[in-house]
Design a protein around this motif. Structure first.
Motif, mmCIF file in Angstrom:
data_model
loop_
_atom_site.group_PDB
_atom_site.id
_atom_site.type_symbol
_atom_site.label_atom_id
_atom_site.label_comp_id
_atom_site.label_asym_id
_atom_site.label_seq_id
_atom_site.Cartn_x
_atom_site.Cartn_y
_atom_site.Cartn_z
ATOM 1 N N GLY A 283 1.348 -1.580 -0.053
ATOM 2 C CA GLY A 283 0.300 0.131 -0.050
ATOM 3 C C GLY A 283 0.846 1.036 0.185
ATOM 4 O O GLY A 283 1.500 1.578 -0.110
ATOM 5 N N VAL A 284 0.276 1.987 0.601
ATOM 6 C CA VAL A 284 0.830 3.614 0.517
ATOM 7 C C VAL A 284 2.743 3.451 1.414
ATOM 8 O O VAL A 284 2.145 3.074 2.942
ATOM 9 N N MET A 285 3.596 3.508 1.438
ATOM 10 C CA MET A 285 4.876 4.281 1.859
ATOM 11 C C MET A 285 4.805 5.477 2.824
ATOM 12 O O MET A 285 4.770 5.923 2.069
ATOM 13 N N ILE A 286 4.425 4.755 4.042
ATOM 14 C CA ILE A 286 4.899 6.416 5.244
ATOM 15 C C ILE A 286 6.688 6.263 4.491
ATOM 16 O O ILE A 286 7.473 7.600 4.484
ATOM 17 N N ASN A 287 7.765 4.984 4.587
ATOM 18 C CA ASN A 287 9.457 5.791 4.658
ATOM 19 C C ASN A 287 9.693 4.807 3.692
ATOM 20 O O ASN A 287 9.394 3.053 3.867
ATOM 21 N N PRO A 288 9.792 4.354 2.077
ATOM 22 C CA PRO A 288 10.360 3.085 1.458
ATOM 23 C C PRO A 288 12.107 2.648 2.064
ATOM 24 O O PRO A 288 11.891 1.618 1.760
ATOM 25 N N MET A 289 12.843 3.351 2.592
ATOM 26 C CA MET A 289 13.576 2.882 3.655
ATOM 27 C C MET A 289 13.050 2.104 4.807
ATOM 28 O O MET A 289 13.988 1.381 4.232
ATOM 29 N N VAL A 290 12.421 2.754 5.392
ATOM 30 C CA VAL A 290 12.081 1.797 6.386
ATOM 31 C C VAL A 290 11.278 0.723 5.963
ATOM 32 O O VAL A 290 11.456 -0.999 6.155
ATOM 33 N N VAL A 291 10.411 0.430 4.731
ATOM 34 C CA VAL A 291 9.692 -0.510 4.428
ATOM 35 C C VAL A 291 10.895 -1.579 4.114
ATOM 36 O O VAL A 291 10.624 -2.762 4.062
ATOM 37 N N GLU A 292 11.891 -0.637 2.903
ATOM 38 C CA GLU A 292 12.813 -2.190 2.225
ATOM 39 C C GLU A 292 13.877 -2.475 3.630
ATOM 40 O O GLU A 292 14.021 -3.826 3.480
ATOM 41 N N GLY A 293 13.979 -1.895 4.690
ATOM 42 C CA GLY A 293 15.239 -2.664 5.909
ATOM 43 C C GLY A 293 13.739 -3.699 6.486
ATOM 44 O O GLY A 293 14.950 -4.546 6.574
ATOM 45 N N GLN A 294 13.148 -3.083 6.571
ATOM 46 C CA GLN A 294 12.363 -4.556 6.579
ATOM 47 C C GLN A 294 11.819 -5.778 6.048
ATOM 48 O O GLN A 294 11.785 -6.939 6.817
ATOM 49 N N ILE A 295 12.147 -5.850 4.683
ATOM 50 C CA ILE A 295 11.742 -6.874 3.904
ATOM 51 C C ILE A 295 13.148 -7.478 3.954
ATOM 52 O O ILE A 295 13.317 -8.122 4.689
ATOM 53 N N ALA A 296 14.562 -6.323 4.084
ATOM 54 C CA ALA A 296 15.575 -7.384 4.146
ATOM 55 C C ALA A 296 15.809 -8.130 5.143
ATOM 56 O O ALA A 296 16.320 -9.604 5.604
ATOM 57 N N GLY A 297 15.316 -7.485 6.255
ATOM 58 C CA GLY A 297 15.565 -8.639 8.322
ATOM 59 C C GLY A 297 14.448 -8.900 7.785
ATOM 60 O O GLY A 297 15.477 -10.137 7.923
ATOM 61 N N GLY A 298 13.432 -9.272 6.929
ATOM 62 C CA GLY A 298 12.381 -10.704 7.138
ATOM 63 C C GLY A 298 13.181 -11.718 6.353
ATOM 64 O O GLY A 298 13.717 -12.761 6.416
ATOM 65 N N VAL A 299 13.864 -11.199 4.932
ATOM 66 C CA VAL A 299 14.270 -12.189 3.791
ATOM 67 C C VAL A 299 15.527 -13.300 4.492
ATOM 68 O O VAL A 299 15.552 -13.797 5.111
ATOM 69 N N ALA A 300 15.711 -11.679 4.861
ATOM 70 C CA ALA A 300 17.676 -12.698 5.756
ATOM 71 C C ALA A 300 17.227 -13.385 6.799
ATOM 72 O O ALA A 300 17.640 -14.571 7.141
ATOM 73 N N GLN A 301 15.916 -13.635 7.705
ATOM 74 C CA GLN A 301 16.111 -14.825 8.552
ATOM 75 C C GLN A 301 14.867 -15.585 7.659
ATOM 76 O O GLN A 301 15.188 -17.105 8.136
ATOM 77 N N GLY A 302 14.788 -15.632 7.075
ATOM 78 C CA GLY A 302 14.077 -16.586 5.655
ATOM 79 C C GLY A 302 15.145 -17.724 5.790
ATOM 80 O O GLY A 302 15.583 -18.793 5.275
#
Ligand code: FES
Ligand code: FES
Lengths: 777, 162
Positions: free
Chosen positions: A657-676
Motif C-alpha cells: 500500500g502507501v509507504m510511509i518511508n520506503p527506506m524503512v519498508v525495504e529494511g523490514q523486507i531485507a531483515g525478514g528475507v535474511a531470517q528466511g
C-alpha cells in the motif's frame, strides 16, 4: 474513511526520511533493558533442568545459600503460590493445557525448565550460587519429535493423558472429493520445517521494582507491547491494573519472541514483591537458545488435483505442529493459522484441511515473524513440484492460478475477503526485474558446462494488521505544547521498526510543521494511551492510521483558532512549514507557535466555546485484516561437490500500500528475507532423542552473516488499502516468502539430478545427502 | 575473591577500579564505568556486539578480563565522535543507509567498521562483506550496513580531498 486523500502537502509520507532514533543509538546512548540500573537493585539467575523429563526428588539449597552476597533462593514450591492465577491457560473443549507456573514444581518438562530462582547482589554471585544448588532428579521418558509424540508411551505433562494438544479438520466435502476424482493429475507431497529460534540480538530480560507503600509494581520490560504486559502482571500478581506501570525503552529486537511475558519474567516480578527491592534478570545466549520460546517445527502434507492445463482444481492440506511443553499461544495457532491462510494468492475453488498439534518435552512454541508461514512454504514448493511433474514452467503455472484484478473482490474458501490486492502484478514485476527469460538461457548454458543454477519463486498474500481483542485498536494523543512543539503519545514501543520516525512523518504532514518539531513518546503505560503494541505487522496500518486521524482532528482545531485570529474561514487556510496562511494572501498569516501560545495562555482570544489547549486523542479500530501481497524470486548456484548453496540474485516485488518511508519498508523486507535465508540454509535448533538441545551457542545455531545474504532488489507496487493512510503491513512478509523461494531455487538447480527438496535447512551436508540419495535411487 | 586495582583509559578518560580477576572487560566497561554503549549479545565471542578498540585494535570485550586491559587505552562507541560534535563518517553512513534497526548489534558493527576502514580505505563490496562477516545482525539483512561502510569510505575520501 474509504479513500486515501493525499495530505494537503505530502512532504514526509513517502519520503526516505532518515531515522530519528539513529543519533541516539549510533552514539551508544540507547536505553536497553540491561542498561537500567536502580538503587538497591538485585540480580536474578535461574537454576535450570538439564533433563527433558524427570521427577524432582529433592532440592538442596544449603551450599548455595551460604555464598556471600546471596539474598534469596526459591524453588517452585516456595514461590509459585505468590501468583494469583495460572500464568496463562489455553485449555478448552478438546484442547488440554498444562498448568503454567513460574517455576517447575514436582517434575520438569523440558531441558531448560526453570527450577529455582537465585537472587544476589550481582550476577556473578548469583551464577556462583546457582551452580551450587543441588537438585536430585529421577529421569522419566521424554516425549520428543513431532512425528513420534502422538504414539509415544511417555506423556509430556503429568495430568494430561495424551500428547495431542489440538486436532481438527474441515467437514467432509463430497465436492472436494469429486474435484480430485475429476483431476487429470493428483499429486501428494509432505514438506517439513525444522525448529527455529527468533534470536533477537538482545536476549530476554527485565527489571521489576515493587514499591512498598505505594503498593505499585514498575516493570522495565524488553517487550513488544507494554500495555498487554501491564494487564498480564496485574492479573498474575493479583494487582489492580492502575498499580502496575510498564516501561519499555529501546529493545534489541523481538520478532515475536517478546510479545508475551514468560515464566522467568513472572518469577522475577514475584521475587521483587517479596523482597521489596528492584530485581534485574538478563538471560544469557545459551538460555535464550535453550529456554526462550522457539518456533516453526512443523510439517504439511498437500494433496493437489490439477487439470490438464495446470489449473489447480482441488487441494487438501494437513498440518502437524510440535508446540513444545508450554506454548505461549494456543496449541491450535500454528496449524489453524497456516491452514486458514493457505489458499493465499490463488483461485483454489475446492479446499479441505486437517490440523494437529502435539505437546513434547521441548521449549514451548510462540510467534515468530509470520507464524503461519508454513502455508507459503508448502504451497509454493508444491507449485514447483506440480509444475515439474506436469511439464509446465513454474512461472506459468502461477500465472494460470493467481487471482487477477478482474477477480476482485474475491473471497477465499476459508472466508477471507480480498479487495485491494495485486498478486498478479507483483508476480510479473518480480519476474521481470530478475530477468526471467534471460536467466533460463543462462541456466541452460551453465548446465551444459556442468554447473547447477536454479531459480525459485514464492508468491503469497500476507494478512497484516490482524485486529481483534487486545490488538484491535491503537490510540494516539497528539499534543501541541505551548511553544508549538508537538508530542505524540502512543501505546507502541521501539524495537527496531522505526516508529519514532514513521509516526512523526505522518503527524508532521498533517500539522504542516517541520519534522524536527514533532516527537513520539511511547512504550510507557503511565504516559501513553492503551495500544496493542507490535505483532502481526500492525503498526503502519493501525498506529499509522490513528496518528493520522488524531493529527487531522487537531489540525481542524488549529485552523479554527487561526481562522478566528486572522478573521478568515478555516477552509481558506493552509499550514506549511509552521506558518498558517490565508490561501492567496501571503501577507495574512500567523505562526503555528503563536496559535499554540494563544491556545494555552490567552483563552480570552479563543472563539466562543473553544476549550483552551491544543490536544487530541483518537482511537482507531481497524478492519479484521489488511492484505499485502508479494512475490520473491531468487537465483542460486549449488556446488554439487561441496553441497554449498550460493544465492546469486534476489528480488522482492511487494505491495504494502502507501509507504510511509520506503527506506524503512525495504529494511523490514531485507531483515525478514535474511531470517528466511537463515531458516532455509542454516538455522536448526535440533534436539537429540532424549530431548537434549544440540544448538545452544552461536557456534551451533548458525545465523546468516554478511556473506550469506545477497543484495536484495525491490519493486514496489502501491495499491492503497482501505484504511486511513492507505498503508498495509510489511513487517513479516520478507520472512514468510524467503524459505520457499530458496528451496525452489535449489530444487530447480538440482532437478537434472532428480533431487526432490522438501525440507530445510539446506546445509551443505544435507544437500550432499540429497544428491547421493537421488543418485542411488 | 580478592580484587585487583586496575586503571584503564576509556575514550580519553581515566577509570580506576578494583575488580575481581574474573570480571570480563565488557562487564567492567558497562557496570563499573557505566558506559552501556557496548552491548553483549552472546558472551561467547561469536556475535561481535561487544567489539571495542583496545590500543587501536578491534577486540571482543566479552572474551577478555578487565585485568588484562590494565594500562590500556580503549575506545567504545560513546567515544568515537566528540560529545555534541559531528558524527564520524561511519556513523553518518549508517544513518544515511539504514544500517541499523534495533541498534543492538550496532556498537560492534560501527567499531569493527572503523578498524576495517583504517586498514582498507577503499574497499570493494566483497572485502566489506568478508571484513564484517564476524559480526551478527538479526534485523537489517546487512545490505544497509554494507552500503553504510561504502558510504563512509566515500565520505572519508571526500574529506581528504576537500
Ligand atoms: S558478546 Fe562478545 S562476541 Fe558476542
Ligand atoms: S540492528 Fe538489530 S541486531 Fe542489528
Amino acid at each position: 474513511m474509504s479513500t486515501v486523500e493525499k495530505p494537503s502537502a505530502a512532504r514526509f509520507v513517502g519520503a526516505r526520511v532518515q531515522r530519528r532514533e539513529d543519533p541516539r543509538l549510533l552514539s551508544g546512548h540507547g536505553q536497553y533493558i540491561d542498561d537500567v540500573r536502580l538503587p538497591g537493585m538485585l540480580h536474578a539467575t535461574f537454576v535450570r533442568s538439564p533433563l527433558a523429563r524427570a521427577r524432582i526428588v529433592a532440592i538442596d539449597l544449603e551450599h548455595a545459600l551460604a555464598v556471600p552476597g546471596v539474598v534469596a533462593i526459591w524453588d517452585g514450591s516456595a514461590l509459585n503460590g505468590d501468583a494469583a492465577t495460572p500464568l496463562w491457560d489455553w485449555a478448552g473443549e478438546g484442547t488440554p493445557f498444562p498448568e503454567v507456573r513460574a517455576l517447575a514444581e514436582g517434575d520438569v518438562r523440558f531441558a531448560g525448565d526453570p527450577v529455582a530462582i537465585v537472587i544476589a547482589r550481582d550476577r556473578y554471585v548469583a551464577e556462583d550460587a546457582a551452580e551450587l544448588v543441588d537438585v536430585e532428579y529421577e529421569p522419566l521418558q521424554a516425549v520428543v519429535g513431532r512425528e513420534l509424540a502422538e504414539a509415544s508411551t511417555g506423556r509430556a505433562h503429568d495430568g494430561i493423558d495424551t500428547n495431542v494438544a489440538w486436532s481438527a479438520a474441515s467437514p467432509t466435502d463430497p465436492a472436494l472429493e469429486a474435484a480430485f476424482a475429476a483431476s487429470a493429475h493428483v499429486i501428494t507431497e509432505t514438506f517439513r520445517q525444522q525448529r527455529h529460534v527468533n534470536v533477537p540480538m538482545e536476549p530476554r530480560g527485565l527489571v521489576a521494582h515493587w514499591e512498598r507503600g505505594a503498593e505499585q509494581l514498575t516493570v522495565y520490560a524488553s517487550s513488544q507491547n507494554p500495555h498487554q504486559d501491564r494487564e498480564y502482571f496485574a492479573r498474575v500478581m493479583g494487582l489492580p491494573e492502575h498499580h502496575v506501570r510498564v516501561i519499555m525503552r529501546d529493545v534489541g529486537g523481538g520478532f515475536g519472541q517478546k510479545i508475551f511475558r514468560t515464566r522467568e519474567e513472572t518469577a522475577v516480578a514475584l521475587a521483587s514483591r517479596r523482597l521489596g527491592r528492584p530485581v534485574k534478570w538478563i538471560e544469557d545466549r545459551q538460555e535464550n537458545l535453550m529456554a526462550a520460546n522457539h518456533a516453526r517445527d512443523e510439517q504439511m502434507t498437500l494433496r493437489v488435483g490439477v487439470d490438464a492445463d495446470g489449473v489447480i482444481t482441488a487441494i487438501h492440506a494437513s498440518h502437524l505442529a510440535d508446540v513444545g511443553a508450554y506454548p505461549l499461544m494456543p496449541a491450535m495457532m500454528p496449524g489453524f493459522m497456516a491452514l486458514e491462510v493457505l489458499p493465499g494468492p490463488y483461485r483454489f475453488a475446492r479446499y479441505g484441511w486437517a490440523g494437529k498439534s502435539v505437546f513434547t518435552n521441548t521449549s514451548g512454541i510462540s510467534a515468530y515473524r509470520g507464524p503461519w508461514m508454513m502455508e507459503t512454504v508448502a504451497r509454493e514448493i508444491m507449485m514447483d513440484v506440480v509444475a515439474r511433474e506436469i511439464g509446465v514452467d513454474p512461472a506459468e503455472i502461477r500465472r494460470r492460478n493467481v487471482i487477477q484484478t478482474e477477480d476482485l473482490p474475491y473471497t477465499t474458501p476459508t472466508g477471507r475477503e480480498y479487495d485491494r490486492i495485486s498478486p498478479a502484478q507483483t508476480l510479473e514485476a518480480a519476474l521481470e526485474e530478475i530477468g526471467y527469460e534471460r536467466f533460463r538461457e543462462e541456466q541452460a548454458r551453465a548446465r551444459a558446462e556442468g554447473r547447477y543454477l536454479g531459480l525459485g519463486i514464492s508468491t503469497y498474500i500476507e494478512p497484516t494488521a490482524g485486529a481483534q481483542g487486545p490488538t484491535g485498536i491503537e490510540a494516539a494523543t497528539v499534543r501541541v505544547e505551548p511553544s508549538g512543539k508537538v508530542n505524540v503519545l502512543m501505546g507502541t514501543g521501539s524495537h527496531g521498526h522505526s516508529l519514532e520516525t514513521t509516526m512523526v512523518q505522518v503527524v508532521a504532514d498533517q500539522l504542516g510543521v517541520p519534522i524536527e518539531d514533532v516527537r513520539l513518546l511511547q512504550g510507557d503505560t503511565a504516559v501513553s494511551p492503551y495500544g496493542g503494541g507490535t505483532a502481526g505487522s500492525r503498526s503502519a496500518v493501525i498506529a499509522g492510521g490513528v496518528a493520522r486521524i488524531s493529527a487531522i482532528k487537531l489540525r481542524e482545531k488549529v485552523l479554527e483558532l487561526a481562522g478566528h485570529l486572522l478573521e478568515a474561514a478555516a477552509a481558506d487556510l493552509e499550514i506549511e512549514d509552521g506558518t498558517i496562511t490565508v490561501k492567496g494572501s501571503p501577507g495574512s498569516s500567523i505562526a503555528f507557535a503563536d496559535v499554540a501560545r494563544i491556545a494555552y495562555y490567552d483563552p480570552s482570544r479563543l472563539p466562543e466555546g473553544m476549550e483552551p489547549g491544543l490536544e487530541s486523542t483518537s482511537r482507531y479500530s481497524a478492519p479484521p485484516a489488511t492484505y499485502a501481497n508479494s512475490t520473491q524470486v531468487c537465483t542460486c548456484e549449488v556446488d554439487v561437490a561441496t553441497g554449498e548453496v550460493r544465492l546469486l540474485d534476489y528480488v522482492v516485488g511487494e505491495d504494502c500500500g502507501v509507504m510511509i518511508n520506503p527506506m524503512v519498508v525495504e529494511g523490514q523486507i531485507a531483515g525478514g528475507v535474511a531470517q528466511g535465508i537463515g531458516g532455509a540454509l542454516l538455522e536448526h535448533l535440533a534436539y537429540d532423542e532424549t530431548g537434549n538441545p544440540l544448538a545452544i551457542t552461536f557456534k551451533d545455531y548458525l545465523l546468516p552473516t554478511t556473506e550469506d545474504v545477497p543484495d536484495i532488489r525491490y519493486v514496489h507496487v502501491e495499491t492503497p488499502s482501505n484504511t486511513p493512510g492507505g498503508h498495509k503491513g510489511v513487517g513479516e512478509g520478507g520472512a514468510i516468502g524467503a524459505p520457499a523461494a530458496i528451496v525452489n531455487a535449489v530444487a530447480d538447480a538440482l532437478a537434472p539430478l532428480g533431487v526432490r527438496v522438501t525440507s530445510q535447512p539446506l546445509s551443505p551436508d544435507r544437500v550432499l545427502a540429497m544428491i547421493d540419495d537421488a543418485r542411488s535411487a | 575473591m580478592s580484587k585487583q586495582l586496575i586503571s584503564v583509559r576509556i575514550n580519553d578518560e581515566l577509570f580506576e577500579g578494583e575488580v575481581e580477576p574474573r570480571k570480563t572487560l565488557a562487564d567492567f566497561i558497562r557496570e563499573d564505568c557505566t558506559l552501556t554503549g557496548t552491548h553483549l549479545a552472546c558472551e561467547h565471542g561469536v556475535c561481535g556486539a561487544c567489539t571495542i578498540l583496545l590500543d587501536g585494535e578491534a577486540v571482543r570485550s566479552c572474551l577478555m578480563f578487565a585485568v588484562q586491559a590494565d594500562g590500556a587505552s580503549l575506545t567504545t562507541l560513546e567515544g568515537l565522535a566528540p560529545e555534541g560534535g559531528p558524527m564520524t563518517p561511519v556513523q553518518q553512513g549508517f544513518m544515511e543507509h539504514h544500517g541499523l534497526q534495533c541498534g543492538f548489534c550496532t556498537p560492534g558493527f560501527v567499531i569493527s567498521a572503523h578498524a576495517f576502514l583504517r586498514d582498507h580505505p577503499d574497499p570493494t563490496e566483497e572485502e566489506i562483506r568478508e571484513g564484517l562477516s564476524g559480526n551478527l545482525c538479526r534485523c537489517t539483512g546487512y545490505q544497509g550496513i554494507v552500503r553504510a561502510v561504502q558510504r563512509a569510505a566515500e565520505i572519508t575520501r571526500e574529506d581528504v580531498t576537500a
